[in-house]
Design a protein around this motif. Structure first.
Motif, PDB file in Angstrom:
ATOM      1  N   SER A  96       0.966  -1.150  -0.121  1.00 27.75           N
ATOM      2  CA  SER A  96      -0.052  -0.111  -0.087  1.00 27.75           C
ATOM      3  C   SER A  96       1.057   1.240  -0.045  1.00 27.75           C
ATOM      4  N   ARG A  97       0.557   1.943  -0.873  1.00 24.06           N
ATOM      5  CA  ARG A  97       1.288   3.516  -0.960  1.00 24.06           C
ATOM      6  C   ARG A  97       0.367   4.606  -1.146  1.00 24.06           C
ATOM      7  N   ILE A  98       0.872   5.960  -0.760  1.00 28.35           N
ATOM      8  CA  ILE A  98       0.158   6.964  -0.828  1.00 28.35           C
ATOM      9  C   ILE A  98       0.934   8.117  -1.960  1.00 28.35           C
ATOM     10  N   HIS A  99       0.592   8.195  -2.964  1.00 27.17           N
ATOM     11  CA  HIS A  99       1.005   9.129  -3.995  1.00 27.17           C
ATOM     12  C   HIS A  99       0.769  10.474  -3.803  1.00 27.17           C
ATOM     13  N   LYS A 100       1.513  11.385  -3.946  1.00 27.72           N
ATOM     14  CA  LYS A 100       1.386  12.934  -3.677  1.00 27.72           C
ATOM     15  C   LYS A 100       1.064  13.428  -5.274  1.00 27.72           C
ATOM     16  N   GLU A 101      -0.021  14.065  -5.441  1.00 24.42           N
ATOM     17  CA  GLU A 101      -0.176  14.652  -6.699  1.00 24.42           C
ATOM     18  C   GLU A 101      -0.915  15.847  -6.744  1.00 24.42           C
ATOM     19  N   PRO A 102      -0.661  17.117  -7.411  1.00 29.92           N
ATOM     20  CA  PRO A 102      -1.139  18.345  -7.466  1.00 29.92           C
ATOM     21  C   PRO A 102      -2.662  18.367  -7.924  1.00 29.92           C
ATOM     22  N   PHE A 103      -3.409  19.390  -7.325  1.00 34.07           N
ATOM     23  CA  PHE A 103      -4.896  19.429  -7.719  1.00 34.07           C
ATOM     24  C   PHE A 103      -4.963  19.733  -9.112  1.00 34.07           C
ATOM     25  N   ASN A 180      -9.497  23.730  -9.652  1.00 36.13           N
ATOM     26  CA  ASN A 180      -9.361  22.757  -9.013  1.00 36.13           C
ATOM     27  C   ASN A 180      -9.191  22.623  -7.667  1.00 36.13           C
ATOM     28  N   TYR A 181      -8.577  23.708  -7.037  1.00 35.12           N
ATOM     29  CA  TYR A 181      -8.421  24.421  -5.625  1.00 35.12           C
ATOM     30  C   TYR A 181      -8.584  25.968  -5.552  1.00 35.12           C
ATOM     31  N   ILE A 182      -9.280  26.214  -4.407  1.00 39.79           N
ATOM     32  CA  ILE A 182      -9.313  28.045  -3.956  1.00 39.79           C
ATOM     33  C   ILE A 182      -8.748  27.895  -2.537  1.00 39.79           C
ATOM     34  N   PHE A 183      -8.052  28.894  -2.602  1.00 39.16           N
ATOM     35  CA  PHE A 183      -7.376  29.356  -1.166  1.00 39.16           C
ATOM     36  C   PHE A 183      -7.585  30.620  -1.102  1.00 39.16           C
ATOM     37  N   TYR A 184      -8.556  31.191   0.168  1.00 38.09           N
ATOM     38  CA  TYR A 184      -9.128  32.588   0.187  1.00 38.09           C
ATOM     39  C   TYR A 184      -8.583  33.093   1.554  1.00 38.09           C
ATOM     40  N   THR A 185      -8.369  34.135   1.672  1.00 37.91           N
ATOM     41  CA  THR A 185      -8.069  34.692   3.139  1.00 37.91           C
ATOM     42  C   THR A 185      -8.685  35.935   3.175  1.00 37.91           C
ATOM     43  N   GLY A 186      -9.375  36.237   4.029  1.00 38.15           N
ATOM     44  CA  GLY A 186     -10.315  37.430   4.126  1.00 38.15           C
ATOM     45  C   GLY A 186     -11.315  37.173   5.399  1.00 38.15           C
ATOM     46  N   SER A 187     -12.559  38.106   4.854  1.00 34.38           N
ATOM     47  CA  SER A 187     -13.580  37.947   5.916  1.00 34.38           C
ATOM     48  C   SER A 187     -14.547  36.887   6.032  1.00 34.38           C
ATOM     49  N   VAL A 190     -17.246  37.269   3.250  1.00 38.99           N
ATOM     50  CA  VAL A 190     -16.956  36.991   1.665  1.00 38.99           C
ATOM     51  C   VAL A 190     -16.485  35.418   1.674  1.00 38.99           C
ATOM     52  N   GLY A 191     -16.055  34.755   2.723  1.00 35.94           N
ATOM     53  CA  GLY A 191     -15.543  33.505   2.621  1.00 35.94           C
ATOM     54  C   GLY A 191     -16.869  32.492   2.403  1.00 35.94           C
ATOM     55  N   LYS A 192     -18.022  32.861   3.047  1.00 37.63           N
ATOM     56  CA  LYS A 192     -19.334  32.240   2.460  1.00 37.63           C
ATOM     57  C   LYS A 192     -19.599  32.319   1.141  1.00 37.63           C
ATOM     58  N   ILE A 193     -19.446  33.616   0.603  1.00 39.81           N
ATOM     59  CA  ILE A 193     -19.765  33.686  -1.012  1.00 39.81           C
ATOM     60  C   ILE A 193     -18.682  32.711  -1.798  1.00 39.81           C
ATOM     61  N   VAL A 194     -17.303  32.674  -1.552  1.00 40.34           N
ATOM     62  CA  VAL A 194     -16.424  31.938  -1.946  1.00 40.34           C
ATOM     63  C   VAL A 194     -16.825  30.352  -1.805  1.00 40.34           C
ATOM     64  N   LEU A 202     -17.928  21.892  -7.099  1.00 41.62           N
ATOM     65  CA  LEU A 202     -17.385  20.694  -6.260  1.00 41.62           C
ATOM     66  C   LEU A 202     -15.778  21.222  -5.898  1.00 41.62           C
ATOM     67  N   THR A 203     -15.380  22.214  -5.986  1.00 40.76           N
ATOM     68  CA  THR A 203     -13.966  22.709  -5.903  1.00 40.76           C
ATOM     69  C   THR A 203     -13.716  22.640  -4.334  1.00 40.76           C
ATOM     70  N   PRO A 204     -12.648  21.912  -3.806  1.00 39.26           N
ATOM     71  CA  PRO A 204     -11.920  22.011  -2.564  1.00 39.26           C
ATOM     72  C   PRO A 204     -11.629  23.405  -1.956  1.00 39.26           C
ATOM     73  N   VAL A 205     -11.818  23.951  -0.873  1.00 38.94           N
ATOM     74  CA  VAL A 205     -11.271  25.238  -0.580  1.00 38.94           C
ATOM     75  C   VAL A 205     -10.640  25.314   0.666  1.00 38.94           C
ATOM     76  N   THR A 206      -9.633  25.989   0.835  1.00 41.11           N
ATOM     77  CA  THR A 206      -9.328  26.579   2.165  1.00 41.11           C
ATOM     78  C   THR A 206      -9.674  28.127   2.511  1.00 41.11           C
ATOM     79  N   LEU A 207     -10.431  28.220   3.616  1.00 41.17           N
ATOM     80  CA  LEU A 207     -10.602  29.541   3.831  1.00 41.17           C
ATOM     81  C   LEU A 207      -9.752  29.955   5.135  1.00 41.17           C
ATOM     82  N   GLU A 208      -9.213  31.070   5.016  1.00 42.65           N
ATOM     83  CA  GLU A 208      -8.432  31.651   6.299  1.00 42.65           C
ATOM     84  C   GLU A 208      -9.186  32.896   6.474  1.00 42.65           C
ATOM     85  N   LEU A 209      -9.959  32.937   7.647  1.00 40.74           N
ATOM     86  CA  LEU A 209     -10.851  34.130   7.909  1.00 40.74           C
ATOM     87  C   LEU A 209     -10.442  34.632   9.208  1.00 40.74           C
TER      88      LEU A 209
END
Length: 452
Positions: A96-103, A180-187, A190-194, A202-209
């Motif tokens: 069993s292996r875990i391969h690392k691939e970009p989005f 393929n991925y969204i990274f948002y920093t802010g309020s 706006v984070g809810k809108i993003v 169905l895009t994964p997100v990181t929200l830094e609020l």
């Protein structure tokens, strides 16, 4: 133009050219070279946008990014290696292996408070993971945004990395695309809108609020040192820091001493800079007017503001409570309310009643007390006997929870954020156990045995 740019990046990513580790490392080195070439322009741009001085600009923006790039280059090969993990006895003959691939094609939407750092730091993770990226720097810091665009144009072809300037309409146009991925920093607003826009693809997100990050000071704290570190973390960047202590909640038995020391260190660190016009400005008129409205009550230090330069003096408000105007929203400016408590347990309950903060700080020399409070209060990240400084440790993940965001980054965690972990089971063909198949009389017994 934006749709065309997105198509170019998708085509470039699908070519596979971003995948080799040497290509990623060279991209990071090229980014660093371009930043160095534009360093003076960056410093001038920060001065023009909100009067940010060179020492603070280098500490919190440029130098921080250099350190992040160096750390990523040093460790990238190890992070990107395929991981071999354990395989249970039921899977005998397989590995069993875990391969690392970009989005793939990523979008990074940055805020204005640390306009360079919070644009480029996520980019470092995206590039290290092998993605392409479209950056959207903040329109509220136009000089810095323009320099960021120059940096990216010198370092990369637009099919790899591009910076897109503009306002709300540009954000909306970008968010309509199937990244393929969204990274948002802010309020949070706006984070809810993003997040809503991302859900359509169905895009994964990181929200830094953000949120109201408390600093609790108990009677067992080193009061003088607590005051020094609180005012530094609060009034850095004119309070326009998402992890700045938003209010102080202090034991009534030591409150008077704490406030005395806070006034002393605020005067020592910032009075001369404010009087001589070197203290950092508020980013725009709307935020300046909003923050001024919060300067009410028992102001024991500060309280001055300069409308022509949009500067607000570091201000301490004593004897505040949870009904004070400054306690109704994240302040995001150089105003520090001080509240007092008689019971630490009650203080913990009060903080727990607030939305989960991005940061939390506890000042005490009693280890059992610190351990209890850290466990009892939900928060994104924080520190014991310090403020803000946890951000500079690349070995710690940084991110929020609940109202303060989701996902994390910094150091390896930036790489992990922009990486999909692809699990692969490699099964042998040398033998094949018949009892795993429904046609076998042992099938039922086999299933019951392995799952009981």
């Amino acid at each position: 133009m934006i749709e065309s740019l997105f198509a170019k990046q998708r085509q470039f990513f699908q070519s596979g050219k971003t995948l080799p580790i040497p290509f990623r490392i060279e991209a990071l080195k090229q980014l660093k070279r371009s930043i160095k070439y534009h360093e003076e322009m960056l410093l001038e741009a920060m001065k023009a946008d909100f009067n940010k001085g060179e020492p603070e600009a280098y500490l919190t923006e440029i130098g921080y990014v250099y350190n992040d790039i160096n750390f990523t280059i040093k460790n990238l090969k190890e992070w990107a290696e395929t991981e071999r993990v354990k395989t249970p006895p039921t899977h005998i003959g397989s590995t069993s292996r875990i391969h690392k691939e970009p989005f793939g094609v990523t979008l990074i939407i940055a805020p204005w408070n640390y306009p360079f750092n919070l644009t480029v730091s996520p980019l470092i993770g995206a590039l290290g993971a092998g993605n392409t990226a479209i950056l959207k720097p903040s329109e509220h810091t136009p000089h810095v945004s323009r320099v960021i665009s120059h940096i990216m144009a010198l370092a990369f072809p637009e099919k790899h990395v591009a910076s897109v300037e503009g306002g709300v309409e540009t954000n909306q146009e970008l968010l309509d695309l199937p990244f393929n991925y969204i990274f948002y920093t802010g309020s949070s607003h706006v984070g809810k809108i993003v997040m809503e826009k991302a859900s359509q693809h169905l895009t994964p997100v990181t929200l830094e609020l953000g949120g109201k990050s408390p600093a609790i000071v108990t009677r067992h704290a080193d009061i003088k040192l607590a005051a020094k570190r609180i005012v530094w973390g609060k009034f850095l960047n004119a309070g326009q820091t998402c992890v700045a202590p938003d209010f102080v909640y202090v034991d009534s038995k030591v409150k008077e001493r704490l406030v005395t020391h806070m006034k002393y260190y605020t005067r020592k660190f910032y009075e001369k800079d404010f009087n001589e016009g070197r203290y950092m400005s508020i980013v725009n008129r709307n935020h300046f007017d909003r923050i001024k409205e919060l300067m009410q009550g028992d102001i024991v230090y500060g309280g001055r503001s300069l409308s022509n330069t949009l500067a607000i003096e570091p201000t301490i408000i004593d004897n505040a409570d949870f009904d004070h105007p400054a306690m109704q929203e994240e302040i995001f400016g150089p105003i520090l309310p001080v509240l007092e408590f008689n019971s630490l347990d009650k203080a913990v309950l009060d903080v727990r009643d607030l939305p989960d903060p991005l940061a939390f700080y506890i000042f005490t020399d009693k280890k059992t007390e610190a351990k209890h409070v850290v466990r009892a209060v939900p928060f994104g990240a924080g520190a014991i006997n310090d403020t803000v400084f946890h951000l500079a440790n690349p070995h710690l993940p940084f991110g929020g929870r609940g109202n303060s965001g989701m996902g994390n980054y910094h150091g390896k965690y930036s790489f992990d954020t922009f990486t999909h972990k692809k699990s692969v089971l490699d099964q042998t063909t040398c033998f094949d156990f018949p009892f795993r198949y429904p046609s076998s009389k042992l099938f039922s017994k086999f299933i019951k045995y392995i799952w009981k």
